[in-house]
Design a protein around this motif. Structure first.
Motif, PDB file in Angstrom:
ATOM      1  N   LEU A   4       0.830  -1.201   0.000  1.00 51.96           N
ATOM      2  CA  LEU A   4       0.000   0.000   0.000  1.00 51.96           C
ATOM      3  C   LEU A   4       0.875   1.264   0.000  1.00 51.96           C
ATOM      4  O   LEU A   4       0.626   2.205  -0.762  1.00 51.96           O
ATOM      5  N   PHE A   5       1.936   1.263   0.802  1.00 52.21           N
ATOM      6  CA  PHE A   5       2.843   2.407   0.824  1.00 52.21           C
ATOM      7  C   PHE A   5       3.578   2.555  -0.504  1.00 52.21           C
ATOM      8  O   PHE A   5       3.771   3.661  -0.999  1.00 52.21           O
ATOM      9  N   ARG A   6       4.000   1.436  -1.105  1.00 53.40           N
ATOM     10  CA  ARG A   6       4.656   1.492  -2.420  1.00 53.40           C
ATOM     11  C   ARG A   6       3.700   2.000  -3.494  1.00 53.40           C
ATOM     12  O   ARG A   6       4.093   2.772  -4.363  1.00 53.40           O
ATOM     13  N   LEU A   7       2.447   1.588  -3.424  1.00 50.68           N
ATOM     14  CA  LEU A   7       1.443   2.048  -4.386  1.00 50.68           C
ATOM     15  C   LEU A   7       1.237   3.561  -4.270  1.00 50.68           C
ATOM     16  O   LEU A   7       1.216   4.282  -5.274  1.00 50.68           O
ATOM     17  N   ILE A   8       1.111   4.029  -3.044  1.00 49.62           N
ATOM     18  CA  ILE A   8       0.923   5.468  -2.831  1.00 49.62           C
ATOM     19  C   ILE A   8       2.151   6.242  -3.288  1.00 49.62           C
ATOM     20  O   ILE A   8       2.036   7.271  -3.956  1.00 49.62           O
ATOM     21  N   ARG A   9       3.344   5.732  -2.959  1.00 48.66           N
ATOM     22  CA  ARG A   9       4.577   6.396  -3.381  1.00 48.66           C
ATOM     23  C   ARG A   9       4.680   6.448  -4.905  1.00 48.66           C
ATOM     24  O   ARG A   9       5.025   7.478  -5.491  1.00 48.66           O
ATOM     25  N   ASN A  10       4.342   5.364  -5.576  1.00 44.93           N
ATOM     26  CA  ASN A  10       4.402   5.339  -7.041  1.00 44.93           C
ATOM     27  C   ASN A  10       3.356   6.248  -7.669  1.00 44.93           C
ATOM     28  O   ASN A  10       3.624   6.896  -8.692  1.00 44.93           O
ATOM     29  N   LEU A  11       2.186   6.328  -7.090  1.00 45.15           N
ATOM     30  CA  LEU A  11       1.165   7.246  -7.608  1.00 45.15           C
ATOM     31  C   LEU A  11       1.596   8.699  -7.438  1.00 45.15           C
ATOM     32  O   LEU A  11       1.392   9.519  -8.341  1.00 45.15           O
ATOM     33  N   LEU A  12       2.184   9.031  -6.313  1.00 45.97           N
ATOM     34  CA  LEU A  12       2.686  10.393  -6.113  1.00 45.97           C
ATOM     35  C   LEU A  12       3.798  10.718  -7.117  1.00 45.97           C
ATOM     36  O   LEU A  12       3.849  11.833  -7.655  1.00 45.97           O
ATOM     37  N   ALA A  13       4.674   9.763  -7.371  1.00 44.40           N
ATOM     38  CA  ALA A  13       5.738   9.982  -8.352  1.00 44.40           C
ATOM     39  C   ALA A  13       5.145  10.196  -9.741  1.00 44.40           C
ATOM     40  O   ALA A  13       5.592  11.072 -10.493  1.00 44.40           O
ATOM     41  N   LEU A  14       4.118   9.450 -10.092  1.00 47.42           N
ATOM     42  CA  LEU A  14       3.465   9.597 -11.390  1.00 47.42           C
ATOM     43  C   LEU A  14       2.804  10.968 -11.510  1.00 47.42           C
ATOM     44  O   LEU A  14       2.914  11.636 -12.546  1.00 47.42           O
ATOM     45  N   VAL A  15       2.146  11.404 -10.461  1.00 47.37           N
ATOM     46  CA  VAL A  15       1.505  12.728 -10.471  1.00 47.37           C
ATOM     47  C   VAL A  15       2.557  13.828 -10.619  1.00 47.37           C
ATOM     48  O   VAL A  15       2.366  14.791 -11.378  1.00 47.37           O
ATOM     49  N   MET A  16       3.674  13.711  -9.937  1.00 43.44           N
ATOM     50  CA  MET A  16       4.748  14.710 -10.044  1.00 43.44           C
ATOM     51  C   MET A  16       5.319  14.758 -11.463  1.00 43.44           C
ATOM     52  O   MET A  16       5.617  15.828 -11.985  1.00 43.44           O
ATOM     53  N   ILE A  17       5.480  13.605 -12.087  1.00 44.11           N
ATOM     54  CA  ILE A  17       5.983  13.564 -13.467  1.00 44.11           C
ATOM     55  C   ILE A  17       4.991  14.230 -14.405  1.00 44.11           C
ATOM     56  O   ILE A  17       5.374  15.009 -15.288  1.00 44.11           O
ATOM     57  N   ILE A  18       3.716  13.978 -14.235  1.00 41.40           N
ATOM     58  CA  ILE A  18       2.692  14.594 -15.089  1.00 41.40           C
ATOM     59  C   ILE A  18       2.690  16.109 -14.898  1.00 41.40           C
ATOM     60  O   ILE A  18       2.626  16.865 -15.877  1.00 41.40           O
ATOM     61  N   ILE A  19       2.802  16.577 -13.663  1.00 42.91           N
ATOM     62  CA  ILE A  19       2.848  18.019 -13.400  1.00 42.91           C
ATOM     63  C   ILE A  19       4.080  18.633 -14.055  1.00 42.91           C
ATOM     64  O   ILE A  19       4.003  19.703 -14.659  1.00 42.91           O
ATOM     65  N   LEU A  20       5.205  17.983 -13.983  1.00 40.72           N
ATOM     66  CA  LEU A  20       6.429  18.477 -14.609  1.00 40.72           C
ATOM     67  C   LEU A  20       6.269  18.569 -16.129  1.00 40.72           C
ATOM     68  O   LEU A  20       6.667  19.566 -16.740  1.00 40.72           O
ATOM     69  N   ILE A  21       5.671  17.583 -16.740  1.00 45.61           N
ATOM     70  CA  ILE A  21       5.456  17.598 -18.190  1.00 45.61           C
ATOM     71  C   ILE A  21       4.534  18.746 -18.579  1.00 45.61           C
ATOM     72  O   ILE A  21       4.786  19.459 -19.561  1.00 45.61           O
ATOM     73  N   VAL A  22       3.478  18.974 -17.826  1.00 49.24           N
ATOM     74  CA  VAL A  22       2.550  20.068 -18.122  1.00 49.24           C
ATOM     75  C   VAL A  22       3.268  21.409 -18.018  1.00 49.24           C
ATOM     76  O   VAL A  22       3.114  22.282 -18.878  1.00 49.24           O
ATOM     77  N   ILE A  23       4.071  21.600 -16.990  1.00 51.43           N
ATOM     78  CA  ILE A  23       4.806  22.857 -16.824  1.00 51.43           C
ATOM     79  C   ILE A  23       5.769  23.079 -17.987  1.00 51.43           C
ATOM     80  O   ILE A  23       5.864  24.177 -18.531  1.00 51.43           O
ATOM     81  N   VAL A  24       6.463  22.044 -18.409  1.00 55.75           N
ATOM     82  CA  VAL A  24       7.401  22.165 -19.523  1.00 55.75           C
ATOM     83  C   VAL A  24       6.656  22.515 -20.811  1.00 55.75           C
ATOM     84  O   VAL A  24       7.057  23.409 -21.548  1.00 55.75           O
ATOM     85  N   TYR A  25       5.573  21.841 -21.108  1.00 57.86           N
ATOM     86  CA  TYR A  25       4.819  22.130 -22.325  1.00 57.86           C
ATOM     87  C   TYR A  25       4.262  23.540 -22.339  1.00 57.86           C
ATOM     88  O   TYR A  25       4.176  24.166 -23.377  1.00 57.86           O
ATOM     89  N   LYS A  26       3.879  24.063 -21.182  1.00 58.26           N
ATOM     90  CA  LYS A  26       3.305  25.401 -21.145  1.00 58.26           C
ATOM     91  C   LYS A  26       4.354  26.504 -21.223  1.00 58.26           C
ATOM     92  O   LYS A  26       4.058  27.596 -21.675  1.00 58.26           O
ATOM     93  N   ASN A  27       5.586  26.252 -20.793  1.00 62.46           N
ATOM     94  CA  ASN A  27       6.557  27.332 -20.630  1.00 62.46           C
ATOM     95  C   ASN A  27       7.773  27.281 -21.542  1.00 62.46           C
ATOM     96  O   ASN A  27       8.529  28.239 -21.559  1.00 62.46           O
ATOM     97  N   VAL A  28       7.996  26.241 -22.281  1.00 62.36           N
ATOM     98  CA  VAL A  28       9.175  26.156 -23.144  1.00 62.36           C
ATOM     99  C   VAL A  28       8.753  26.513 -24.571  1.00 62.36           C
ATOM    100  O   VAL A  28       8.026  25.763 -25.215  1.00 62.36           O
ATOM    101  N   PRO A  29       9.206  27.680 -25.078  1.00 62.59           N
ATOM    102  CA  PRO A  29       8.762  28.117 -26.400  1.00 62.59           C
ATOM    103  C   PRO A  29       9.280  27.235 -27.538  1.00 62.59           C
ATOM    104  O   PRO A  29       8.662  27.187 -28.596  1.00 62.59           O
ATOM    105  N   ALA A  30      10.384  26.535 -27.350  1.00 61.48           N
ATOM    106  CA  ALA A  30      10.943  25.722 -28.435  1.00 61.48           C
ATOM    107  C   ALA A  30      10.027  24.564 -28.800  1.00 61.48           C
ATOM    108  O   ALA A  30      10.049  24.081 -29.938  1.00 61.48           O
ATOM    109  N   ILE A  31       9.209  24.128 -27.876  1.00 62.63           N
ATOM    110  CA  ILE A  31       8.305  23.018 -28.184  1.00 62.63           C
ATOM    111  C   ILE A  31       6.847  23.473 -28.183  1.00 62.63           C
ATOM    112  O   ILE A  31       5.942  22.669 -28.003  1.00 62.63           O
ATOM    113  N   SER A  32       6.622  24.754 -28.405  1.00 62.72           N
ATOM    114  CA  SER A  32       5.262  25.283 -28.370  1.00 62.72           C
ATOM    115  C   SER A  32       4.376  24.686 -29.459  1.00 62.72           C
ATOM    116  O   SER A  32       3.162  24.621 -29.301  1.00 62.72           O
ATOM    117  N   GLU A  33       4.968  24.265 -30.566  1.00 65.04           N
ATOM    118  CA  GLU A  33       4.170  23.643 -31.624  1.00 65.04           C
ATOM    119  C   GLU A  33       3.620  22.296 -31.179  1.00 65.04           C
ATOM    120  O   GLU A  33       2.602  21.843 -31.666  1.00 65.04           O
TER     121      GLU A  33
END
Length: 147
Positions: A4-33
């Motif tokens: 259960l703790f490993r599942l929660i830890r892995n879900l939190l890691a997945l959410v953090m990765i998704i948030i990081l990807i969203v921030i990069v897509y919104k703020n990096v002009p080189a990949i704006s297309e």
């Protein structure tokens, strides 16, 4: 219990990765297309480009806008003091609307469409006004005291 703790830890890691990807897509002009969250290109695909400009230069050459992502230039322009903007960029007269900023610096007239990677330079004010009229924009160049 450990699974259960490993599942929660892995879900939190997945959410953090998704948030990081969203921030990069919104703020990096080189990949704006590739940005799936930006629908600004869907709005106006048939825009009229300036025809009478004698030359252009890229926004990266402008010290005021070199660190601002292209998609954010409109927001950044709204926030800054127009009088200070004119001082720093050397504009004697300036005008703007929701899509364009136009100005006079010495004998040159400059037009910038928010979000584009280049600015257009004109030799005469009439050429600038003609292009603005073709692009359905009515901008009057006003002196610094108006701002």
């Amino acid at each position: 219990m450990r699974w259960l703790f490993r599942l929660i830890r892995n879900l939190l890691a997945l959410v953090m990765i998704i948030i990081l990807i969203v921030i990069v897509y919104k703020n990096v002009p080189a990949i704006s297309e590739l940005n799936p969250f930006d629908h600004s290109s869907d709005k106006n695909t048939e825009s009229v480009a300036p025809q009478r400009a004698n030359s252009t230069y890229t926004v990266e050459d402008n010290p005021l806008l070199q660190n601002v992502p292209l998609g954010q230039t409109k927001q950044a322009f709204k926030w800054i003091s127009k009088s200070e903007f004119m001082d720093v960029s050397g504009l004697e007269r300036m005008g703007y609307d929701d899509n364009y900023v136009a100005g006079q610096r010495g004998t040159e007239y400059i037009l910038y469409k928010f979000g584009e990677p280049k600015m257009y330079v004109y030799q005469t004010e009439q050429d600038l006004l003609n292009d603005l009229q073709e692009m359905n924009s009515n901008i009057k160049l006003l002196p610094k005291t108006s701002y």
